[in-house]
Design a protein around this motif. Structure first.
Motif, PDB file in Angstrom:
ATOM      1  N   TYR A  45     -40.167  52.263 -36.617  1.00  0.00           N
ATOM      2  CA  TYR A  45     -39.671  51.951 -35.279  1.00  0.00           C
ATOM      3  C   TYR A  45     -38.418  51.064 -35.338  1.00  0.00           C
ATOM      4  O   TYR A  45     -37.570  51.126 -34.460  1.00  0.00           O
ATOM      5  N   SER A  46     -38.325  50.229 -36.365  1.00  0.00           N
ATOM      6  CA  SER A  46     -37.195  49.312 -36.469  1.00  0.00           C
ATOM      7  C   SER A  46     -35.887  50.023 -36.772  1.00  0.00           C
ATOM      8  O   SER A  46     -34.828  49.566 -36.344  1.00  0.00           O
TER       9      SER A  46
ATOM     10  N   LYS B  90     -35.031  53.127 -35.962  1.00  0.00           N
ATOM     11  CA  LYS B  90     -34.627  54.159 -35.003  1.00  0.00           C
ATOM     12  C   LYS B  90     -33.424  53.660 -34.222  1.00  0.00           C
ATOM     13  O   LYS B  90     -33.459  52.622 -33.602  1.00  0.00           O
TER      14      LYS B  90
ATOM     15  N   TYR C 203     -38.517  50.543 -28.535  1.00  0.00           N
ATOM     16  CA  TYR C 203     -38.772  50.627 -29.981  1.00  0.00           C
ATOM     17  C   TYR C 203     -38.785  49.240 -30.611  1.00  0.00           C
ATOM     18  O   TYR C 203     -39.621  48.947 -31.470  1.00  0.00           O
TER      19      TYR C 203
ATOM     20  N   THR D 265     -42.069  47.578 -29.687  1.00  0.00           N
ATOM     21  CA  THR D 265     -43.173  48.150 -30.468  1.00  0.00           C
ATOM     22  C   THR D 265     -43.152  47.625 -31.899  1.00  0.00           C
ATOM     23  O   THR D 265     -44.197  47.271 -32.460  1.00  0.00           O
ATOM     24  N   ALA D 266     -41.958  47.576 -32.502  1.00  0.00           N
ATOM     25  CA  ALA D 266     -41.841  47.069 -33.870  1.00  0.00           C
ATOM     26  C   ALA D 266     -42.263  45.607 -33.950  1.00  0.00           C
ATOM     27  O   ALA D 266     -42.949  45.204 -34.891  1.00  0.00           O
TER      28      ALA D 266
END
Length: 118
Positions: free
Chosen positions: A70-71, A73, A84, A87-88
């Motif tokens: 996620y990091s 992206k 994102y 989430t990360a």
């Protein structure tokens, strides 16, 4: 001996001069200016280093690897990039918590089993 030091300060004068350009019509209207607003890139935390450390050290249930995914992206949409990053961050918080709890349980449970057999 009497020495007198004299300091001369010349005031900074701002002079304006009208320069006439030959052949150009004289326009009495003041010049107009154009203002261009340039949006700066919004800096968002991507948590790549934190995710990489969680991937290498505290990686229960592969949360560090998922956080790393996620990091990294990169999306042109700011809203999706913020989601994102959030989430990360959440995964990076839970990875060491679960890693520490797992480590404690892996130490405490065998000690309790050994104590019960004595």
């Amino acid at each position: 001996m009497n020495h007198t030091v004299q300091t001369f300060f010349s005031p900074m004068l701002k002079e304006e001069h009208d320069v006439a350009v030959p052949g150009a019509p004289h326009n009495p209207a003041p010049p107009t200016s154009t203002v261009i607003h340039i949006r700066s890139e919004t800096s968002m935390p991507d948590h790549v280093v934190w995710s990489l450390l969680n991937t290498l050290f505290m990686n229960p249930c592969r949360l560090g690897f998922i956080a790393f995914a996620y990091s990294v992206k990169m999306v042109g949409d700011v809203t999706r990039a913020q989601a994102y990053a959030s989430t990360a961050k959440c995964l990076n918080i839970w990875a060491p918590i679960l890693g520490i709890l797992t480590t404690i349980l892996l130490i405490v449970i065998p000690v309790l089993i050994i104590q019960a057999h004595r």
